[in-house]
Scaffold this active site. Structure first.
Site, PDB file in Angstrom:
ATOM      1  N   ARG A   1       2.368  -0.619   2.440  1.00 33.26           N
ATOM      2  CA  ARG A   1       1.955  -2.017   2.501  1.00 33.26           C
ATOM      3  C   ARG A   1       2.868  -2.899   3.367  1.00 33.26           C
ATOM      4  O   ARG A   1       2.366  -3.756   4.098  1.00 33.26           O
ATOM      5  CB  ARG A   1       1.829  -2.610   1.097  1.00 33.26           C
ATOM      6  CG  ARG A   1       0.713  -1.954   0.279  1.00 33.26           C
ATOM      7  CD  ARG A   1       0.485  -2.645  -1.062  1.00 33.26           C
ATOM      8  NE  ARG A   1      -0.077  -3.975  -0.881  1.00 33.26           N
ATOM      9  CZ  ARG A   1       0.588  -5.102  -1.074  1.00 33.26           C
ATOM     10  NH1 ARG A   1       1.859  -5.079  -1.459  1.00 33.26           N
ATOM     11  NH2 ARG A   1       0.007  -6.261  -0.893  1.00 33.26           N
TER      12      ARG A   1
ATOM     13  N   GLU B   1     -13.696  -7.709 -11.620  1.00 34.46           N
ATOM     14  CA  GLU B   1     -13.125  -6.434 -11.172  1.00 34.46           C
ATOM     15  C   GLU B   1     -11.633  -6.552 -10.869  1.00 34.46           C
ATOM     16  O   GLU B   1     -11.208  -6.447  -9.718  1.00 34.46           O
ATOM     17  CB  GLU B   1     -13.868  -5.953  -9.923  1.00 34.46           C
ATOM     18  CG  GLU B   1     -15.338  -5.696 -10.141  1.00 34.46           C
ATOM     19  CD  GLU B   1     -16.123  -5.578  -8.856  1.00 34.46           C
ATOM     20  OE1 GLU B   1     -17.286  -5.148  -8.913  1.00 34.46           O
ATOM     21  OE2 GLU B   1     -15.587  -5.930  -7.781  1.00 34.46           O
ATOM     22  N   PRO B   2     -10.807  -6.742 -11.877  1.00 32.85           N
ATOM     23  CA  PRO B   2      -9.368  -6.780 -11.620  1.00 32.85           C
ATOM     24  C   PRO B   2      -8.830  -5.380 -11.320  1.00 32.85           C
ATOM     25  O   PRO B   2      -9.156  -4.417 -12.010  1.00 32.85           O
ATOM     26  CB  PRO B   2      -8.797  -7.318 -12.939  1.00 32.85           C
ATOM     27  CG  PRO B   2      -9.801  -6.901 -13.974  1.00 32.85           C
ATOM     28  CD  PRO B   2     -11.131  -6.952 -13.296  1.00 32.85           C
ATOM     29  N   GLY B   3      -8.028  -5.276 -10.289  1.00 35.75           N
ATOM     30  CA  GLY B   3      -7.372  -4.019  -9.958  1.00 35.75           C
ATOM     31  C   GLY B   3      -5.877  -4.223  -9.901  1.00 35.75           C
ATOM     32  O   GLY B   3      -5.134  -3.839 -10.800  1.00 35.75           O
ATOM     33  N   ARG B   4      -5.440  -4.902  -8.846  1.00 33.03           N
ATOM     34  CA  ARG B   4      -4.021  -5.225  -8.687  1.00 33.03           C
ATOM     35  C   ARG B   4      -3.468  -5.954  -9.910  1.00 33.03           C
ATOM     36  O   ARG B   4      -2.375  -5.648 -10.395  1.00 33.03           O
ATOM     37  CB  ARG B   4      -3.848  -6.103  -7.445  1.00 33.03           C
ATOM     38  CG  ARG B   4      -2.401  -6.433  -7.094  1.00 33.03           C
ATOM     39  CD  ARG B   4      -2.324  -7.654  -6.175  1.00 33.03           C
ATOM     40  NE  ARG B   4      -3.326  -7.639  -5.127  1.00 33.03           N
ATOM     41  CZ  ARG B   4      -3.123  -7.222  -3.885  1.00 33.03           C
ATOM     42  NH1 ARG B   4      -1.942  -6.757  -3.545  1.00 33.03           N
ATOM     43  NH2 ARG B   4      -4.089  -7.263  -2.985  1.00 33.03           N
TER      44      ARG B   4
ATOM     45  N   CYS C   1       9.996   8.851  10.480  1.00 32.00           N
ATOM     46  CA  CYS C   1      10.405   8.733  11.885  1.00 32.00           C
ATOM     47  C   CYS C   1       9.595   7.637  12.570  1.00 32.00           C
ATOM     48  O   CYS C   1       8.802   7.871  13.478  1.00 32.00           O
ATOM     49  CB  CYS C   1      10.203  10.077  12.580  1.00 32.00           C
ATOM     50  SG  CYS C   1      10.983  10.164  14.199  1.00 32.00           S
ATOM     51  N   GLU C   2       9.779   6.423  12.095  1.00 32.69           N
ATOM     52  CA  GLU C   2       9.091   5.228  12.593  1.00 32.69           C
ATOM     53  C   GLU C   2      10.016   4.036  12.457  1.00 32.69           C
ATOM     54  O   GLU C   2      10.550   3.785  11.374  1.00 32.69           O
ATOM     55  CB  GLU C   2       7.817   4.939  11.785  1.00 32.69           C
ATOM     56  CG  GLU C   2       6.716   5.961  11.921  1.00 32.69           C
ATOM     57  CD  GLU C   2       5.974   5.863  13.238  1.00 32.69           C
ATOM     58  OE1 GLU C   2       6.095   4.812  13.912  1.00 32.69           O
ATOM     59  OE2 GLU C   2       5.303   6.846  13.598  1.00 32.69           O
TER      60      GLU C   2
ATOM     61  N   GLY D   1      -9.412 -10.133  -7.250  1.00 33.12           N
ATOM     62  CA  GLY D   1      -8.529 -10.892  -6.363  1.00 33.12           C
ATOM     63  C   GLY D   1      -7.495 -11.724  -7.081  1.00 33.12           C
ATOM     64  O   GLY D   1      -6.779 -12.510  -6.456  1.00 33.12           O
TER      65      GLY D   1
ATOM     66  N   TYR E   1       0.809  -4.694   6.118  1.00 34.21           N
ATOM     67  CA  TYR E   1       0.505  -6.105   5.853  1.00 34.21           C
ATOM     68  C   TYR E   1       1.717  -7.025   5.872  1.00 34.21           C
ATOM     69  O   TYR E   1       1.591  -8.205   5.540  1.00 34.21           O
ATOM     70  CB  TYR E   1      -0.148  -6.257   4.465  1.00 34.21           C
ATOM     71  CG  TYR E   1      -1.257  -5.313   4.148  1.00 34.21           C
ATOM     72  CD1 TYR E   1      -2.350  -5.170   4.991  1.00 34.21           C
ATOM     73  CD2 TYR E   1      -1.240  -4.569   2.979  1.00 34.21           C
ATOM     74  CE1 TYR E   1      -3.387  -4.311   4.670  1.00 34.21           C
ATOM     75  CE2 TYR E   1      -2.272  -3.702   2.648  1.00 34.21           C
ATOM     76  CZ  TYR E   1      -3.343  -3.577   3.508  1.00 34.21           C
ATOM     77  OH  TYR E   1      -4.359  -2.728   3.192  1.00 34.21           O
TER      78      TYR E   1
END
Length: 443
Positions: free
Chosen positions: A330, A290-293, A361-362, A248, A334
């Protein structure tokens, strides 16, 4: 202009990443294109390792591969001495195909299938993070069938939620993940787990949020987890050898974001662990994170080619690019914010405010609202920063748009690590049943 990692503006006025001119990358590999600054990824890995080494604690830094799972990234993680966090058979398969050591793989997830458990047991992975009673019993059964004992952590919901600048402590957290610390299920699960003959309980895991820009939430989570560990030792003679405090750690997407240096997060976690466990004369457990981002997020840049524009006087100017929510969902999911520049005209002065639209097409396929740029022309190259995490990982084929290529750049060299999908690959899994292959009745 605040750039990341090895990125600079070269003497041509072009964005340059890892010694590679972005305009040249577009010419060679096309757009949309994910570009990953390999040196920055390796730097982040070393920053985490060095911060823990300074603490003197035993530790594992497990890269959370859900942020960006490709074989080349698994190879880098292995080379940098990281462990690996996976959450599906696909991520596990990717890691194993890349030659990642199985004993350094940790398997997460709230609904692991029998096939996934069997696959992971067969590979002899290092640890399962058990999320619920169903999995606890099922994993013990599947391990018994293979004549093995599985190392486990129990995922605990500690009642601490943290996000960016805010954190709260609650008596009972509302989450689909884990055993709750406040209602007694965590204690009950620990007792049950210690009684299974084919499970070896190492300790507990928690994860309190994402994009966290301060240390107070981590410190509070460590305090609660350590108190729980001490109680389990004193009341049930069950000692933990591992404490996993999750990930996080925040990154900078825009100027509004102010993440702390890696060493400050780790120093705060280490200090809280040492203080709480020493005070109870408890052997300090090995600390896992647990670093990801924070490992790959700001190392990624997505390059697009500008196409059409729509100028609504007095309202807004839309600038469309050749990607969108298929390669970066994203913002639609979000309302995530990003910063971008024109990579081929990076030294030009800003002249207009535009909003970057995708090609799906959105109406909701918008990447950036109200971005200051030079006068935009068709054919310009737009570089969107900090797209290394949860962009390729969440990409889709909506509208049957092909997923982009991924290129690693370092010291002037560019290597494709994921090929751009072909039109043939779009239909490669399609099947037309024989009953639909009859001659049409419509004449």
């Amino acid at each position: 202009m605040d750039l990341h990692g090895t990125s600079i503006i070269n003497d041509k006025g072009h964005l340059q990443i890892g010694g590679c001119d972005a305009v040249d990358l577009v010419s060679r590999f096309g757009t949309p294109l994910y570009v990953v600054d390999e040196a920055l990824v390796r730097l982040r890995a070393r920053q985490f390792n060095e911060a823990f080494q300074a603490s003197g604690l035993k530790y594992q830094v497990a890269y959370a591969s859900k942020a960006f799972s490709v074989m080349a990234m698994c190879v880098i993680a292995e080379q940098e001495g990281l462990s690996l966090d996976v959450v599906s058979d696909g991520e596990l398969y990717t890691a194993l195909q890349a030659g990642f050591p199985a004993q350094r793989i940790h398997f997460h997830g709230n609904n692991k299938t029998i096939a996934e458990l069997d696959m992971a047991l067969h590979a002899d992975i290092g640890c399962f993070v058990v999320d619920n009673y169903y999995e606890l019993e099922l994993l013990n059964e599947r391990a018994a069938l293979q004549g093995k004992t599985a190392n486990i952590l129990l995922r605990i919901t500690p009642g601490v939620e943290a996000h960016t600048h805010d954190y709260i402590s609650t008596g009972q957290a509302d989450s689909k993940f884990g055993f709750d610390l406040g209602n007694g299920s965590a204690e009950d699960a620990i007792i049950r787990a210690s009684g299974y003959s084919h499970l070896s309980l190492l300790g507990v895991h928690s994860h309190i949020g994402s994009q966290i820009f301060e240390v107070e939430g981590f410190k509070l989570a460590v305090e609660k987890l350590s108190q729980f560990a001490i109680r389990m030792r004193d009341q049930h003679d069950i000692a933990f050898t591992v404490l996993n405090v999750g990930g996080g750690f925040g990154i900078r997407y825009t100027a509004e974001d102010s993440p702390l240096p890696v060493k400050e997060y780790i120093a705060a976690i280490a200090d809280a662990v040492i203080t709480n466990f020493n005070s109870a004369k408890y052997d300090i457990p090995e600390i896992w994170i647990e670093p990801g981002r924070s490992m790959v997020g700001d190392a990624g840049t997505t390059l697009y080619t500008v196409g059409s524009t729509k100028d609504i006087p007095g309202v807004r100017k839309y600038v469309a690019v050749d990607g969108g929510m298929t390669d970066n969902p994203r913002p639609a999911l979000y309302q995530s914010k990003y910063h971008a520049i024109l990579a081929n005209r990076a030294t030009d002065s800003n002249e207009e405010t535009v909003s970057i639209a995708g090609k799906c097409c959105e109406s909701g396929d918008m990447l950036i609202w109200d971005l200051e740029l030079p006068k935009v022309n068709a054919g310009d190259v737009l570089a969107v920063f900090s797209t290394g995490a949860y962009n390729y990982a969440m990409a889709s084929n909506y509208n049957r748009i092909r997923r982009p290529a991924v290129v690693f750049v370092k010291d002037g060299e560019a290597d494709v690590v994921v090929e751009r999908e072909s039109l043939q690959q779009i239909t490669c899994n399609d099947v037309v049943p024989a009953r639909l292959q009859k001659t049409s009745l419509a004449k």
